[in-house]
Write an enzyme that holds these catalytic residues in place. Structure first.
Site, short mmCIF file in Angstrom:
data_model
loop_
_atom_site.label_atom_id
_atom_site.label_comp_id
_atom_site.label_asym_id
_atom_site.label_seq_id
_atom_site.Cartn_x
_atom_site.Cartn_y
_atom_site.Cartn_z
N ASP A 60 -3.47 5.62 -2.27
CA ASP A 60 -2.27 6.00 -1.54
C ASP A 60 -1.07 5.35 -2.24
OD1 ASP A 60 -0.74 7.03 0.71
OD2 ASP A 60 -0.59 4.93 1.34
N ASP A 114 2.71 4.76 -0.78
CA ASP A 114 3.56 3.85 -0.01
C ASP A 114 2.70 2.86 0.76
OD1 ASP A 114 6.01 2.91 0.72
OD2 ASP A 114 6.50 4.54 2.08
MG LIG Z 1 0.62 4.46 2.83
#
Ligand SMILES: [Mg+2]
Length: 354
Positions: A21, A23
């Site tokens: 992922d 962020d």
């Molecule tokens: Mg995230």
């Protein structure tokens, strides 16, 4: 099957592709996450190839790759997997080649749909076969109305992702899922969707590199880790984003991680598998935990801040525990929940791990 921590040998040596992922894992706003650049590159050098899997559909892979490179992690656009690309792949199974599609979203969505061979149109009057909704900050009522007119006229309604909210610098704002709901309110027709936590985007990402043993790495239970469970992949939770150690203790079965770490340095250590050492007592490494009288109890955590001790009842406030102590507490709490006696959230303290 019990959804629990599986344990692992050193992940950087045990898996072949990491589906990171962005962020909260690679960066936080304009800053790289501490330890992430060095860890991702060191893991790649040991054979754990990176892909970056994002529900963001508005940005172009080139822009995202340039941003990651700017954080000191060399990155190519082919290493970016967006929900716009994911939904375009799904649509290739649903529509005729070259079908007309009305995109309601950002440039990244338009590029992905064009690259998949669809003809892009701008109006319901063009009789599109599908409306594809992805987030973009400049979308307005006219765009949503056009989507509703097209869906009302028979176009397939498709969404890049259904995230209801997006955290921003000033607070929490409506996400793509909220804009999709606006169209659903008008049409009464539920969309086909992609994006985490739906499993397709993880499967498509793993297929891109021909992964035989991929691992998903994320900071959110309701997208990254739920998606990993749905895709049948191990999921590593890191605490560098939105999820706390306490959240993991309270995770519902379908969102539980397979592996726990404070940050991406967890790719280079062994992850002991928790074991039930005695009825209701769960051990991990040297730590032992249980749920007793409706509360979490750290039976032993000799390498943790508390040191060797009598059982410590953890309730309210904050508690300091070792990493293995946190793992043991998670599995003890999950086991209690699976036996029909879940902990009440108010009795689970904030946990400071390490
Ligand atoms: Mg995230």
């Amino acid at each position: 099957m019990t959804e629990t921590l599986t344990g692992s040998a050193v992940p950087a040596d045990s898996y072949d592709v990491a589906l990171y992922d962005l962020d909260g894992v690679v960066y936080l706003g304009d800053e790289p996450v501490t330890h992430a650049p060095a860890a991702i590159q060191a893991a790649a050098a040991r054979g754990l190839r990176p892909l970056y899997v994002t529900n963001n559909s508005s940005r172009e892979p080139e822009d995202i790759a340039a941003q990651i490179t700017g954080f000191g992690i060399p990155c190519e656009p082919q290493e970016i997997v967006t929900s716009a690309q994911s939904v375009a792949l799904l649509l290739q199974d649903e529509l005729e080649p070259g079908a007309r599609v009305l995109p309601v979203g950002g440039q990244g969505l338009r590029t992905a749909l064009s690259a998949a061979g669809f003809e892009l149109v701008t109006s319901a009057a063009d009789a599109p076969a599908a409306v594809v909704q992805g987030f973009a900050p400049d979308l307005g009522w006219r765009d949503l109305a056009e989507a509703a007119y097209a869906v009302g006229a028979g176009a397939r309604h498709v969404a890049t992702n259904l995230d209801g909210s997006i955290p921003k610098e000033r607070g929490v704002a409506p996400g793509n899922g909220a804009l999709v709901r606006a169209v659903v309110e008008a049409t009464g027709i539920e969309p086909l969707a992609s994006g985490k936590p739906l499993p397709a985007i993880y499967h498509q990402a793993a297929d891109r590199l021909g992964a035989s043993s991929p691992i998903a790495v994320g900071d959110r239970l309701d997208t990254d880790l739920e998606g990993a469970r749905a895709a049948g992949m191990p999921g590593l939770l890191v605490l560098t984003g939105v999820t706390t150690a306490r959240d993991a203790v309270l995770a519902p079965a379908h969102q539980r991680p397979s592996l726990l770490a404070l940050d991406l340095r967890g790719l280079f250590v062994q992850h002991p598998a928790p074991l039930e050492v005695e009825d209701g007592r769960w051990g991990c490494g040297a730590a032992v935990a249980r749920v007793h009288d409706g509360a979490l109890e750290l039976v032993d955590d000799p390498t943790g801040p508390l040191g060797p001790s009598d059982p410590q009842r953890l309730s309210g406030g904050r508690a300091r525990v070792s990493l293995d102590g946190w793992r043991a507490l998670c599995v003890a709490a999950w086991d209690a929940a699976d036996r029909g006696a879940p902990l009440a959230p108010e009795v689970v303290p904030a946990l400071v791990v390490g």
